[in-house]
Design an enzyme around this catalytic site. Structure first.
Site, PDB file in Angstrom:
ATOM      1  N   CYS A 182      34.940  39.859   6.393  1.00  0.00           N
ATOM      2  CA  CYS A 182      35.848  41.071   6.166  1.00  0.00           C
ATOM      3  C   CYS A 182      37.249  40.823   6.759  1.00  0.00           C
ATOM      4  O   CYS A 182      38.240  40.918   6.416  1.00  0.00           O
ATOM      5  CB  CYS A 182      35.441  42.065   6.718  1.00  0.00           C
ATOM      6  SG  CYS A 182      36.435  43.715   6.305  1.00  0.00           S
ATOM      7  N   CYS A 188      30.170  48.603   7.725  1.00  0.00           N
ATOM      8  CA  CYS A 188      31.150  49.652   7.342  1.00  0.00           C
ATOM      9  C   CYS A 188      30.470  50.381   6.089  1.00  0.00           C
ATOM     10  O   CYS A 188      30.500  51.432   5.807  1.00  0.00           O
ATOM     11  CB  CYS A 188      32.523  49.336   7.012  1.00  0.00           C
ATOM     12  SG  CYS A 188      32.691  48.096   6.022  1.00  0.00           S
TER      13      CYS A 188
END
Length: 375
Positions: A107, A203
């Site tokens: 990410c 997340c």
């Protein structure tokens, strides 16, 4: 911190605002240093499965409150498609292959320091900033990634795959601070995030059980749990739900001949769909002397014509471990001075030269430690 008016600077900085205290204070500090500061909240996951697990709405509200408080504009951007293509599909493929990936590393490389950076530059920014606990240093025409000053919060492990060119366009204001200082600054300036709890975990999973989340995307394939002697002592619900060194959730108990020592995952036999286990936190098969890594990313080019003595981490928060790194025909081999526990394929090994994070790669295999002749 001086309260005098900052000297205005021409550089325009867009701060990645997560809705947490670290990015909030980063924006404040840059504003105090005279930068032209704006914020950007990025949405990396579509909430198709409801909002009970994902805090994106609350985080956006917190980011907006902070930006309103310090008087800066907040942009929003949706990188969910990029995240799915460049991070999440890889995450699923790794789990399907029986490995344990770390999506935060990808990410950072693909979203925060690529998609976000490109978007910020398109908006006319000169630099981006994030709330990561790392530092940067310009030296001999290149930009190095350094550990954050707070050893308890250093996040260089997660940024090791970001290139020096991207680091050169990034600022990390809280990397020079310790976490209590950051919270104190936020409280002093009345930021809404001053006492907000740090986010943990992946997340897009949020607070839900990991197994429940994974079942939505990958079919479970139950199989046998075996000892190193080949005795079947239980069933697992899917290899993807287990990782090397795991103790909890194995469902093994009541074996009279086994004794009371807890069971640990020692390995996975992917061809037979078998989970291999053994007893004891210090089981010899939990320890490795070396590992082979692939998909290596260097922050800056690294010279490895001959073996090089470095330090490494095989997991976040681990203390640096002495090793010798060499390039081989199959990738990069790191041989450690001391046994390394629970080296896990799919996780990342990250290399350091002092406080400089050089880069790292994905662990492919681990070599068992030979305890013969050792005390």
């Amino acid at each position: 911190m001086s309260e005098s008016a900052p000297t205005p600077r021409r550089e325009r900085v867009i701060v990645g605002m997560s809705g947490g205290v670290d990015s909030s204070v980063s924006a404040l500090l840059l504003q105090q240093q005279g930068y032209q500061v704006e914020g950007l909240f990025m949405k990396n996951w579509d909430e198709d499965d409801g909002t009970e697990y994902c805090t994106a709405r609350e985080d956006l509200a917190d980011a907006q409150a902070v930006c309103d408080r310090i008087g800066i504009k907040l942009h929003t951007a949706n990188f969910a498609a990029e995240y799915w293509d460049n991070v999440f599909e890889h995450f699923l493929a790794e789990y399907k292959a029986g490995r344990t990936p770390n999506p935060d590393i990808l990410c950072n490389r693909e979203i925060k320091f690529k998609a976000f950076l490109d978007y910020a530059l398109m908006l006319g920014a000169d630099l981006i900033a994030t709330g990561h606990y790392v530092r940067r240093r310009d030296l001999d025409g290149r930009t190095e990634l350094l550990k954050g000053l707070d050893p308890n919060k250093d996040q260089s492990y997660f940024l090791h795959a970001v290139g020096g060119e991207q680091i050169a366009r990034s600022l990390f204001p809280v990397g020079e601070l310790e976490k209590p200082e950051v919270r104190a600054i936020a409280e002093k300036h009345g930021l809404a995030t001053a006492k907000k709890k740090d986010s943990t975990g992946i997340c897009f999973i949020g607070e839900r059980r990991f197994t429940d989340f994974l079942k939505q995307y990958l079919p479970a394939q139950p199989g046998d749990i075996e000892t190193t002697e080949g005795k079947v002592i239980g069933r697992h619900s899917g290899l993807m739900y287990h990782t090397i060194g795991q103790r909890q959730g194995l469902g093994i108990g009541g074996l009279k001949e086994a004794g009371d020592d807890p069971w640990y995952v020692l390995g996975k036999d992917l061809q037979r769909n078998v989970l291999l286990v053994g007893q004891g936190n210090d089981h010899p098969l939990l320890f490795s002397r070396a590992l082979l890594a692939s998909r290596i990313y260097w922050v800056n080019p690294v010279e490895l014509e001959r073996p090089r003595r470095l330090r490494a981490k095989v997991r976040y928060r681990q203390s640096d471990q002495d090793c010798v790194l060499e390039k081989t025909a199959d990738g990069y081999r790191a041989v450690f001075d001391e046994p390394q526990r629970a080296v896990t394929p799919g996780q990342s090994v990250v290399f350091y030269d002092g406080e400089v994070c050089l880069g790292g790669g994905v662990i492919e295999t681990a070599e068992a430690w030979d305890f013969g002749g050792r005390p």
